[in-house]
Design an enzyme around this catalytic site. Structure first.
Site, short mmCIF file in Angstrom:
data_model
loop_
_atom_site.label_atom_id
_atom_site.label_comp_id
_atom_site.label_asym_id
_atom_site.label_seq_id
_atom_site.Cartn_x
_atom_site.Cartn_y
_atom_site.Cartn_z
N TYR A 99 -2.53 0.25 -0.37
CA TYR A 99 -3.19 1.32 -1.11
C TYR A 99 -4.44 1.82 -0.41
O TYR A 99 -4.74 3.01 -0.46
CB TYR A 99 -3.46 0.91 -2.57
CG TYR A 99 -2.20 1.07 -3.37
CD1 TYR A 99 -1.75 2.34 -3.73
CD2 TYR A 99 -1.41 -0.03 -3.69
CE1 TYR A 99 -0.55 2.50 -4.41
CE2 TYR A 99 -0.22 0.13 -4.37
CZ TYR A 99 0.22 1.40 -4.73
OH TYR A 99 1.40 1.57 -5.38
N ASN B 100 2.05 13.40 -8.63
CA ASN B 100 1.27 12.91 -7.48
C ASN B 100 0.06 12.12 -7.94
O ASN B 100 -0.50 12.36 -9.01
CB ASN B 100 0.82 14.09 -6.61
CG ASN B 100 2.00 14.82 -6.01
OD1 ASN B 100 3.10 14.27 -5.97
ND2 ASN B 100 1.78 16.02 -5.55
N HIS C 100 1.61 9.87 -13.20
CA HIS C 100 1.67 8.60 -12.49
C HIS C 100 0.31 8.05 -12.09
O HIS C 100 0.22 7.18 -11.24
CB HIS C 100 2.58 8.73 -11.25
CG HIS C 100 4.01 9.02 -11.59
ND1 HIS C 100 4.93 9.51 -10.70
CD2 HIS C 100 4.69 8.86 -12.77
CE1 HIS C 100 6.11 9.67 -11.31
NE2 HIS C 100 5.99 9.28 -12.55
N CYS D 185 -11.17 -8.04 -16.50
CA CYS D 185 -12.18 -7.63 -17.49
C CYS D 185 -12.19 -6.12 -17.74
O CYS D 185 -12.92 -5.64 -18.60
CB CYS D 185 -13.58 -8.09 -17.07
SG CYS D 185 -14.27 -7.15 -15.70
N CYS E 207 -13.25 -7.99 -8.34
CA CYS E 207 -14.24 -7.44 -9.24
C CYS E 207 -15.61 -8.06 -8.98
O CYS E 207 -15.74 -9.28 -8.87
CB CYS E 207 -13.78 -7.72 -10.67
SG CYS E 207 -14.93 -7.19 -11.94
N CYS F 40 -16.48 -10.21 -12.36
CA CYS F 40 -15.79 -11.43 -12.79
C CYS F 40 -14.90 -12.04 -11.70
O CYS F 40 -14.30 -13.09 -11.92
CB CYS F 40 -14.97 -11.16 -14.04
SG CYS F 40 -13.42 -10.32 -13.70
N SER G 187 11.88 16.14 -6.02
CA SER G 187 13.31 15.95 -5.89
C SER G 187 13.95 15.89 -7.28
O SER G 187 15.17 15.93 -7.41
CB SER G 187 13.61 14.66 -5.13
OG SER G 187 13.01 13.57 -5.78
N GLU H 187 14.66 22.58 -0.18
CA GLU H 187 16.12 22.43 -0.26
C GLU H 187 16.55 22.34 -1.73
O GLU H 187 15.72 22.07 -2.60
CB GLU H 187 16.56 21.18 0.51
CG GLU H 187 15.93 19.92 -0.03
CD GLU H 187 16.24 18.68 0.82
OE1 GLU H 187 16.42 18.82 2.04
OE2 GLU H 187 16.32 17.60 0.22
P1 NAD Z 1 10.13 12.96 -3.63
O1 NAD Z 1 9.65 12.33 -2.37
O2 NAD Z 1 11.23 12.34 -4.36
O3 NAD Z 1 10.57 14.48 -3.34
C1 NAD Z 1 9.84 15.38 -2.57
C2 NAD Z 1 10.49 16.74 -2.69
O4 NAD Z 1 9.64 17.69 -2.03
C3 NAD Z 1 11.87 16.85 -2.04
O5 NAD Z 1 12.76 17.49 -2.95
C4 NAD Z 1 11.61 17.76 -0.82
O6 NAD Z 1 12.72 18.59 -0.52
C5 NAD Z 1 10.44 18.58 -1.27
N1 NAD Z 1 9.55 19.07 -0.21
C6 NAD Z 1 9.18 18.46 0.93
N2 NAD Z 1 8.32 19.21 1.63
C7 NAD Z 1 8.14 20.36 0.91
C8 NAD Z 1 7.34 21.53 1.09
N3 NAD Z 1 6.56 21.70 2.16
N4 NAD Z 1 7.39 22.49 0.13
C9 NAD Z 1 8.18 22.35 -0.97
N5 NAD Z 1 8.94 21.25 -1.19
C10 NAD Z 1 8.92 20.28 -0.27
O7 NAD Z 1 8.83 13.07 -4.51
P2 NAD Z 1 8.64 13.21 -6.07
O8 NAD Z 1 9.67 14.10 -6.64
O9 NAD Z 1 7.22 13.53 -6.24
O10 NAD Z 1 8.89 11.77 -6.71
C11 NAD Z 1 8.67 10.53 -6.11
C12 NAD Z 1 7.43 9.73 -6.48
O11 NAD Z 1 6.61 9.75 -5.33
C13 NAD Z 1 6.54 10.16 -7.57
O12 NAD Z 1 6.55 9.14 -8.50
C14 NAD Z 1 5.12 10.24 -6.95
O13 NAD Z 1 4.19 9.54 -7.77
C15 NAD Z 1 5.25 9.54 -5.67
N6 NAD Z 1 4.49 10.00 -4.48
C16 NAD Z 1 3.30 10.68 -4.57
C17 NAD Z 1 2.66 11.13 -3.43
C18 NAD Z 1 1.36 11.90 -3.57
O14 NAD Z 1 0.59 11.63 -4.48
N7 NAD Z 1 1.10 12.87 -2.69
C19 NAD Z 1 3.21 10.91 -2.18
C20 NAD Z 1 4.42 10.20 -2.09
C21 NAD Z 1 5.03 9.77 -3.26
ZN ZN Z 2 -13.60 -8.02 -13.69
#
Ligand code: NAD
Ligand code: ZN
Length: 250
Positions: A66, A101, A118, A129, A146, A149, A188, A214
């Site tokens: 992370y 995101n 999310h 805590c 932390c 604690c 997606s 796509e």
């Molecule tokens: P996903 O990875 O499943 O899908 C990404 C989608 O974006 C695909 O359909 C792809 O075709 C499309 N895509 C890629 N580039 C693009 C662009 N330039 N313009 C338009 N579309 C584009 O991601 P999701 O649907 O968000 O679900 C998956 C999980 O991934 C979620 O739970 C999310 O929390 C997590 N995630 C978040 C981040 C972030 O915060 N940036 C990054 C990675 C994953």
């Molecule tokens: Zn704590």
């Protein structure tokens, strides 16, 4: 992008707008998606890292993962799609941006009414805590314990097997259900329950606009599908809507 005058009218004259975004909208900010070719999880198995048991078993590894993602996110900037959505918000009386995101880029772009389904990687808390470490560099000296604690600090994001935050979900469901227009951008649409939101909107008569590089399951019932990158499509849509409104106002 080819839209008819009728389609632009629907977008411009909507009163209630909902938007669902996924990791695709942040791809052009340099944040890898999960499933694409450069998906960040191609080398590591997501299910093995992003769950509470993995965190308890190997907090060093999960925390390092992370920290790495947080670094990438902090070095990146909102792109033209995030900025266009922030501007669109000001043009409607009821506008809800629902995001899967965790990258905080919508807020950094200026969006205000954001539902984070999310969570957000900039928020963290002690699992012992509850002390919060929001927007902070809590990992000083490589410690993710932390300061009060000694408990483990975890990101405030939804891991596999965990529930979505109740309030955010309710708000999202309602916004989708009452929308006249719903945009589905860069997702997606396979991760449930978020993927249900466009269906809820459609069932209630909303006009669905999909923006993705796509086709996705949403393409089957979307009223418009724009197969373009969101950073190019969103500013163009914003421009068309603004032009329409300007002409109608005079
Ligand atoms: P996903 O990875 O499943 O899908 C990404 C989608 O974006 C695909 O359909 C792809 O075709 C499309 N895509 C890629 N580039 C693009 C662009 N330039 N313009 C338009 N579309 C584009 O991601 P999701 O649907 O968000 O679900 C998956 C999980 O991934 C979620 O739970 C999310 O929390 C997590 N995630 C978040 C981040 C972030 O915060 N940036 C990054 C990675 C994953
Ligand atoms: Zn704590």
């Amino acid at each position: 992008m080819k839209l008819t005058r009728e389609e632009i009218k629907v977008l411009a004259e909507a009163r209630r707008v909902a938007v669902l975004t996924g990791s695709g909208i942040s791809a052009e900010s340099g944040i890898p998606t999960f499933r694409g070719e450069n998906g960040i999880w191609t080398k590591l198995n997501p299910e093995e890292l992003a769950n509470f048991n993995a965190f308890l078993k190997n907090p060093e590894l999960v925390s390092a993962w992370y920290s790495h993602r947080r670094e990438i996110i902090r070095e990146s900037k909102p792109n033209a799609a995030h900025l266009a959505l922030a501007e669109l918000e000001g043009m409607y009386e009821d506008f809800t941006l629902i995001t899967q995101n965790i990258d905080n880029l919508h807020q950094r772009a200026g969006s205000r009414n954001v539902c984070e389904l999310h969570g957000n990687i900039e928020r963290n808390y002690c699992i012992n805590c509850g002390t919060r470490y929001d927007g902070e560099d809590f990992e000083e000296n490589d410690s993710f314990h932390c300061r009060k604690c000694g408990g483990l600090i975890r990101p405030d994001i939804v891991w596999f097997g965990e529930m979505l935050p109740h309030h955010e979900w309710e708000k999202s469901e309602q916004a989708a259900g009452r929308s006249d227009v719903m945009y589905v951008i860069g997702t997606s649409a396979v991760v449930y329950p978020a993927a249900q939101l466009p269906l809820i909107a459609k069932r209630n008569g909303s006009f669905i606009v999909e923006i993705n590089i796509e086709p996705t399951p949403v393409s089957e019932y979307a009223d418009i599908s724009i197969y373009e990158s969101s950073a190019s499509a969103m500013p163009e849509l914003l421009k068309l809507i603004k032009e329409y409104k300007r002409v109608e106002e005079v």
